[in-house]
Scaffold this active site. Structure first.
Site, PDB file in Angstrom:
ATOM      1  N   CYS A  26       0.855  -1.241  -0.043  1.00 37.11           N
ATOM      2  CA  CYS A  26       0.065  -0.047   0.053  1.00 37.11           C
ATOM      3  C   CYS A  26       0.822   1.147  -0.188  1.00 37.11           C
ATOM      4  O   CYS A  26       0.448   2.131  -0.602  1.00 37.11           O
ATOM      5  CB  CYS A  26      -1.139   0.140   1.181  1.00 37.11           C
ATOM      6  SG  CYS A  26      -0.224  -0.213   2.791  1.00 37.11           S
ATOM      7  N   HIS A  82      -1.474   0.496   7.426  1.00 34.20           N
ATOM      8  CA  HIS A  82      -2.111   0.874   6.157  1.00 34.20           C
ATOM      9  C   HIS A  82      -1.895   2.361   5.777  1.00 34.20           C
ATOM     10  O   HIS A  82      -1.400   3.044   6.619  1.00 34.20           O
ATOM     11  CB  HIS A  82      -3.812   0.680   5.941  1.00 34.20           C
ATOM     12  CG  HIS A  82      -4.414   0.786   4.899  1.00 34.20           C
ATOM     13  ND1 HIS A  82      -4.025  -0.020   3.812  1.00 34.20           N
ATOM     14  CD2 HIS A  82      -5.595   1.413   4.320  1.00 34.20           C
ATOM     15  CE1 HIS A  82      -4.945   0.219   2.694  1.00 34.20           C
ATOM     16  NE2 HIS A  82      -5.671   1.129   3.094  1.00 34.20           N
ATOM     17  N   ASP A 100      -8.151   5.762  -1.471  1.00 37.33           N
ATOM     18  CA  ASP A 100      -7.618   4.470  -0.767  1.00 37.33           C
ATOM     19  C   ASP A 100      -8.016   3.379  -1.729  1.00 37.33           C
ATOM     20  O   ASP A 100      -9.188   2.947  -2.136  1.00 37.33           O
ATOM     21  CB  ASP A 100      -8.587   4.165   0.411  1.00 37.33           C
ATOM     22  CG  ASP A 100      -8.114   2.811   1.191  1.00 37.33           C
ATOM     23  OD1 ASP A 100      -7.194   2.200   0.509  1.00 37.33           O
ATOM     24  OD2 ASP A 100      -8.595   2.581   2.251  1.00 37.33           O
TER      25      ASP A 100
END
Length: 227
Positions: A26, A82, A100
């Site tokens: 991520c 994250h 996201d």
């Protein structure tokens, strides 16, 4: 793109498939996302309206809802960390937005919606699951961030998850790996920020500042409105 209660400017209507996405990477996904938003004119050319947010805690156990990787109806996943991108609202926009690539929510989503549906700050969590948020100004992040992906190898040197096909990201100063500096978030980091000038710290510190759930709801939107 529209949501039930907020409308985003048409210039932000992008399909998530237009962005590079490698599962479990991520931080690199967001790095490339920020670059693309700058290049295609959705963000400022230097990324001054973008903020990279690392979410984690000391135990590397953070629950987030509405995640694509989840098999649950509510989409809850327990990540070690994250990373998302928050964009300050521009003239004509009604809300700051969150980008996201791992979310089931609209892409992008209004910040208020994302906090309510993904962070769910009103949900009572045990102390070990309390989340902290490292906010880094994107121009600083794009210059400084580096990862040789060592964190994705096991003790025998095998990949835990297949890495992206492109070359590892290297910092402008030649640094090859500093991801650990961003994802190592301790309770004390939040206490150290008590009373800090959030705006100046985020804009000047390579690693930004760390805030808690409550500050994300109360302080972060106000900080974005100050720009």
């Amino acid at each position: 793109m529209t949501t039930p209660n907020l409308e985003l400017s048409s210039s932000m209507s992008l399909d998530v498939s237009q962005f590079q996405h490698t599962p479990f990477y991520c931080e690199e996904n967001v790095y490339l996302l920020c670059k693309k938003l700058c290049e295609n004119g959705i963000a400022d050319a230097e990324g001054s309206d973008l903020f990279v947010v690392f979410i984690s805690n000391e135990k590397k156990q953070i629950p987030l809802w509405n995640q694509k990787a989840s098999n649950r109806a509510d989409g809850v996943s327990l990540w070690d960390y994250h990373v998302i991108c928050v964009q300050r609202k521009n003239e004509g926009d009604t809300s700051h937005v969150v980008w996201d690539l791992d979310s089931r929510l609209p892409f992008p989503s209004p910040l208020e919606t994302y906090i309510s549906e993904t962070i769910r700050p009103s949900f009572q969590l045990f102390a070990e699951y309390q989340r902290f948020f490292r906010i880094v100004h994107a121009p600083m992040f794009l210059r400084s961030f580096a990862s040789d992906r060592r964190h994705m190898k096991d003790s025998a040197g095998n990949w835990i998850a297949e890495p992206p096909a492109y070359d590892p990201i290297v910092g402008e100063d030649g640094t090859v790996h500093n991801l650990n500096e961003y994802i190592e978030i301790r309770n004390a980091d939040v206490a150290a920020n008590a009373g800090v000038d959030l705006k100046n710290a985020v804009l000047s510190e390579k690693l930004g500042v760390v805030i808690s759930d409550s500050n994300l709801v109360e302080l972060f939107p106000k900080f974005l409105d100050m720009q």
